[in-house]
Enzyme design. Structure first.
Site, PDB file in Angstrom:
ATOM      1  N   CYS A   2       0.857  -1.177   0.000  1.00 34.09           N
ATOM      2  CA  CYS A   2       0.000   0.000   0.000  1.00 34.09           C
ATOM      3  C   CYS A   2       0.896   1.230   0.000  1.00 34.09           C
ATOM      4  CB  CYS A   2      -0.925   0.092   1.201  1.00 34.09           C
ATOM      5  SG  CYS A   2      -1.903  -1.362   1.510  1.00 34.09           S
ATOM      6  N   ARG A  27       3.134   0.234  -5.441  1.00 34.65           N
ATOM      7  CA  ARG A  27       3.071  -0.422  -4.129  1.00 34.65           C
ATOM      8  C   ARG A  27       1.762  -1.186  -3.919  1.00 34.65           C
ATOM      9  NH1 ARG A  27       6.710   1.436  -0.457  1.00 34.65           N
ATOM     10  NH2 ARG A  27       5.346   0.749   1.225  1.00 34.65           N
ATOM     11  N   TRP A  74      -2.990  -2.531  -1.495  1.00 37.32           N
ATOM     12  CA  TRP A  74      -2.695  -3.907  -1.880  1.00 37.32           C
ATOM     13  C   TRP A  74      -3.298  -4.753  -0.772  1.00 37.32           C
ATOM     14  CZ3 TRP A  74       0.345  -7.952   0.230  1.00 37.32           C
ATOM     15  CH2 TRP A  74       0.580  -9.018  -0.654  1.00 37.32           C
ATOM     16  N   ASN A  99      -0.623   1.700   6.036  1.00 35.57           N
ATOM     17  CA  ASN A  99       0.141   0.711   5.286  1.00 35.57           C
ATOM     18  C   ASN A  99       0.755  -0.224   6.314  1.00 35.57           C
ATOM     19  OD1 ASN A  99       1.978  -0.643   3.613  1.00 35.57           O
ATOM     20  ND2 ASN A  99       3.502   0.978   3.828  1.00 35.57           N
ATOM     21  N   GLY A 100       0.575  -1.545   6.130  1.00 38.87           N
ATOM     22  CA  GLY A 100       1.156  -2.490   7.093  1.00 38.87           C
ATOM     23  C   GLY A 100       0.106  -3.461   7.588  1.00 38.87           C
ATOM     24  N   GLU A 481      15.027 -17.343 -12.046  1.00 44.40           N
ATOM     25  CA  GLU A 481      14.610 -15.957 -12.247  1.00 44.40           C
ATOM     26  C   GLU A 481      13.784 -15.818 -13.531  1.00 44.40           C
ATOM     27  OE1 GLU A 481      14.310 -13.412 -10.578  1.00 44.40           O
ATOM     28  OE2 GLU A 481      14.222 -11.764 -11.997  1.00 44.40           O
ATOM     29  N   LYS A 485       9.977 -14.418 -13.659  1.00 40.58           N
ATOM     30  CA  LYS A 485       9.546 -13.289 -14.511  1.00 40.58           C
ATOM     31  C   LYS A 485       8.333 -13.679 -15.333  1.00 40.58           C
ATOM     32  CE  LYS A 485      11.055 -10.495 -13.246  1.00 40.58           C
ATOM     33  NZ  LYS A 485      12.003 -10.448 -12.199  1.00 40.58           N
ATOM     34  N   GLU A 488       5.257 -13.942 -13.110  1.00 43.05           N
ATOM     35  CA  GLU A 488       4.817 -12.653 -12.573  1.00 43.05           C
ATOM     36  C   GLU A 488       3.982 -11.862 -13.568  1.00 43.05           C
ATOM     37  OE1 GLU A 488       7.991 -10.762  -9.484  1.00 43.05           O
ATOM     38  OE2 GLU A 488       8.730 -11.064 -11.502  1.00 43.05           O
ATOM     39  N   HIS A 504      14.553 -36.857 -12.705  1.00 48.63           N
ATOM     40  CA  HIS A 504      14.025 -37.261 -11.400  1.00 48.63           C
ATOM     41  C   HIS A 504      12.600 -36.772 -11.180  1.00 48.63           C
ATOM     42  CE1 HIS A 504      17.866 -38.891 -10.338  1.00 48.63           C
ATOM     43  NE2 HIS A 504      18.463 -37.740 -10.576  1.00 48.63           N
ATOM     44  N   LYS A 603       5.283  -3.971  -5.753  1.00 44.18           N
ATOM     45  CA  LYS A 603       6.719  -3.786  -5.919  1.00 44.18           C
ATOM     46  C   LYS A 603       7.454  -3.937  -4.604  1.00 44.18           C
ATOM     47  CE  LYS A 603      10.283  -2.458  -8.309  1.00 44.18           C
ATOM     48  NZ  LYS A 603      10.766  -3.562  -9.148  1.00 44.18           N
TER      49      LYS A 603
HETATM   50  C1  G6P Z   1       8.367  -8.134  -4.295  1.00 47.07           C
HETATM   51  C2  G6P Z   1       8.648  -7.690  -5.711  1.00 47.07           C
HETATM   52  C3  G6P Z   1       9.807  -8.517  -6.285  1.00 47.07           C
HETATM   53  C4  G6P Z   1      11.022  -8.402  -5.380  1.00 47.07           C
HETATM   54  C5  G6P Z   1      10.701  -8.809  -3.930  1.00 47.07           C
HETATM   55  C6  G6P Z   1      11.850  -8.468  -2.979  1.00 47.07           C
HETATM   56  O1  G6P Z   1       7.849  -9.421  -4.298  1.00 47.07           O
HETATM   57  O2  G6P Z   1       7.500  -7.826  -6.524  1.00 47.07           O
HETATM   58  O3  G6P Z   1      10.133  -8.029  -7.573  1.00 47.07           O
HETATM   59  O4  G6P Z   1      12.037  -9.228  -5.868  1.00 47.07           O
HETATM   60  O5  G6P Z   1       9.549  -8.083  -3.475  1.00 47.07           O
HETATM   61  O6  G6P Z   1      11.992  -7.084  -2.947  1.00 47.07           O
HETATM   62  P1  G6P Z   1      13.317  -6.310  -2.574  1.00 47.07           P
HETATM   63  O7  G6P Z   1      12.931  -4.858  -2.651  1.00 47.07           O
HETATM   64  O8  G6P Z   1      13.669  -6.718  -1.159  1.00 47.07           O
HETATM   65  O9  G6P Z   1      14.371  -6.691  -3.538  1.00 47.07           O
END
Ligand code: G6P
Length: 608
Positions: A2, A27, A74, A99-100, A481, A485, A488, A504, A603
């Site tokens: 948020c 956020r 969020w 927020n939190g 990774e 991606k 996501e 396996h 984010k």
């Molecule tokens: C969220 C974001 C990811 C990120 C992760 C860790 O899940 O969507 O893209 O990798 O947080 O965030 P940080 O700011 O600690 O790298």
């Protein structure tokens, strides 16, 4: 997560608040809202969906005033509905954004209900505003009511609250979630992130844990957790370019992918000389490098994948044992910490709740020291770590991390070589590694040249439901990774495996509907990986192979080949990341998903 914004000025603040929300949308973006405190009372608008929905509501029914608070959500507690959207209110005069997460909200809710409070939402937030309302009954000072309320809350929060009786101030606070104060001329602000306020100020005060702040037009008074007034320094934001501008690109993600040569350069700048890593980049106290006998890396999400790559580098170059763990696991278990262990956190934002909690725990565990590799200089992680190496990627807006990841890898390579030098890496080897690092921006540029080809390849993914990513060695975390991606932003289910594990279990999934994306390193694992590819081909699987030409791989019946520039082996994980970013981007565009703000994600995850 948020995002929150608050403002008090002599001018109308509603446009300032809404612009702030647009800048904070990364956020959270499932609903948003605004409350304006003007002569007539406290008035709110709330809307489900992105900030645009709130803007539309606002255009139809404007709200004006010189003080207000706003929120983009969020969802944690309760679905993204208008009732659950912030601001939340108690009575007609009090509104609050949060927020939190309030962990003891159930107990507090039961107490408040017993006192006659009626809840209109399913959120944990609503208890805060009713508690403040309740406190105001016994003593009418908003600041004191907020302080008394905060003492009853367990969990993480940043809040801002307006009260109709208070025409000259609003109150905000933080504990566990980020909040900055923006200082203007005859106007002051608060927000979850500086970015939200760059259109009105470049002067910021970073609040400490437990701070409560009284914000008036002319002054900002900060009280610490004990209620003592505190002076906190004002810092000036120094980004030359406003990162909230997409420029010529359709999405932030693509803009950020293309920024990588430049930001990798910025990450290397001042950290390497002609043939050496400059240990001064860790600050005055780089002595820890001599003493490191173990490394523990802790992070979340994409940052965790960067840590997994670093394990290969640190153990290979320095011969130092390295363990990598996700922060949400590390923080809740008993950890064994060998003597002289470096605790290294990785975070783009520096505000991820689990990573911060892990750091705070680590500080009690007798580590040699704590080092944060982070992209945000003013973040809590940076402020609370003993040492910092900034990634210098500039603000990253797209929710899917791209340039933050490759600059983390660059910073980790610098760190790995610095440790290795202390463990006896030869000057010749160091020089060769530094030369290789110097070529990185050019290699990344070369990898970007495949964009058009990858766009064509992406069309084949339009109807896929699943995908499998394979890698070996340091390319395995890159496969992880790549899969993350794709998940996501295109919502295709993707998994990554070390190629040797294929037989396996995952081989059972392989048929003509399963694309297999293979990251091919050019080292002694090449032949083994080619055998793994044969295993897939024999089962009719469609292989998408990313490799350099000298591997002798090329387009064949069931092989779709994408060329990656030939680079020094140590750099392969960084350079091979680029085509995977492009692939997931183009697949998402083909599928028509919201690339920069994928569903259900945010984010910066400042809640547990
Ligand atoms: C969220 C974001 C990811 C990120 C992760 C860790 O899940 O969507 O893209 O990798 O947080 O965030 P940080 O700011 O600690 O790298």
């Amino acid at each position: 997560m948020c995002g929150i914004v608050g403002a008090i000025a002599r001018r109308n603040v509603s446009k300032i608040l809404i612009e702030g929300l647009s800048r904070l949308e990364y956020r959270g973006y499932d609903s948003s809202g605004i409350a304006i405190n003007n002569e007539q009372g406290v008035f709110s608008h709330r809307a489900v969906g992105k900030v645009q929905a709130l803007k539309d509501k606002f255009a139809a029914e404007p709200l004006d005033g010189t003080m207000g608070i706003a929120h983009t959500r969020w969802a944690t507690h309760g679905k993204p509905t208008e009732n659950n959207a912030h601001p939340h209110s108690s009575g007609d005069d009090l509104a609050l954004v949060h927020n939190g997460i309030i962990e003891n909200h159930e107990t507090l809710r039961a107490q408040l209900k017993a006192q006659g409070y009626v809840f209109k939402s399913e959120t944990d937030t609503e208890v805060i505003v009713h508690l403040i309302h309740n406190e105001l009954k016994t003593q009418p000072d908003l600041l004191k009511a907020v302080q008394a309320t905060l003492a009853q809350l367990e969990g993480a929060f940043a809040i801002a609250v307006v009260n109709h009786a208070d025409k000259e101030r609003f109150v905000a606070a933080r504990k566990g979630s980020p909040l900055v104060v923006g200082v203007g001329i005859e106007e002051n602000f608060v927000a979850s992130d500086q970015l939200a306020l760059l259109h009105v100020t470049d002067q910021f005060i970073f609040l400490e844990e437990g701070d409560v702040v009284e914000v008036t037009r002319d002054e900002v008074v900060i009280y610490d957790q004990q209620g003592e007034p505190q002076a906190r320094p004002v810092s000036v934001f120094n980004h030359n370019v406003d990162a909230t501008d997409k420029g010529e690109f359709r999405h932030y993600m693509m803009k950020e992918i293309y920024e990588q040569p430049k930001v990798i350069n910025a990450c290397l700048e001042g950290r390497i000389s002609e043939n050496k890593v400059l240990t001064s980049c860790f600050g005055a106290d780089s002595d820890f490098l001599k003493e490191v006998e173990n490394v523990h890396i802790v992070a979340c999400g994409t940052s965790y994948h960067a840590g997994l790559v670093a394990k290969y580098w640190i153990e290979d170059l320095a011969g130092v044992p390295c363990a990598v763990e996700v922060a949400s696991e590390y923080r809740y278990r008993n950890v064994a910490v060998p003597k002289n262990t470096l605790f290294l956190t990785l975070s783009q934002s520096g505000e991820t709740a689990d990573t911060l909690a892990a750091l705070r725990k680590a500080k009690e565990q007798g580590y040699l020291t704590t080092l944060a590799i982070c992209n945000v200089p003013s973040s809590t992680l940076v402020r609370e770590s003993a040492l910092t190496l900034l990634t210098n990627a500039g603000a990253e807006i797209g929710v899917a991390s791209t340039k933050a990841f490759t600059t983390q890898l660059t910073a980790l390579l610098i760190t790995s070589v610095a440790i290795a030098v202390e463990k006896g890496l030869s000057a010749e080897k160091e020089s060769a590694l530094v030369q290789a690092m110097r070529s990185l921006p050019a290699y990344v540029n070369a990898a970007l040249l495949q964009d058009e080809h990858i766009q064509k390849v992406s069309d084949r993914f339009a109807n896929k439901q699943h995908a499998l990513f394979l890698g070996r060695g340091a390319m395995y975390p890159i496969a992880l990774e790549g899969a993350l991606k794709l998940k996501e932003i295109s919502y295709i289910h993707a998994e990554a495996y070390p190629a040797g594990e294929l037989k396996h279990g995952p081989l059972a999934l392989v048929d003509e509907n399963m694309p297999i994306i293979t990251m091919v390193p050019h080292n002694d694992m090449l032949d083994k990986l080619k055998s793994n590819m044969q295993e897939v081909a024999a089962r009719g699987g469609e292989l998408y192979v990313f490799a350099d030409r000298s591997t002798n791989l090329h387009n064949e019946d069931n092989i779709i080949f994408t060329e990656v520039p030939k680079v020094e082996e140590i750099l392969e994980p960084i350079v091979h990341t680029i085509p995977l970013q492009l692939l997931s981007y183009h697949v998402a565009v083909v599928k028509g998903t919201d690339v920069d703000q994928p569903r259900n994600l945010a984010k910066s995850v400042t809640v547990e």
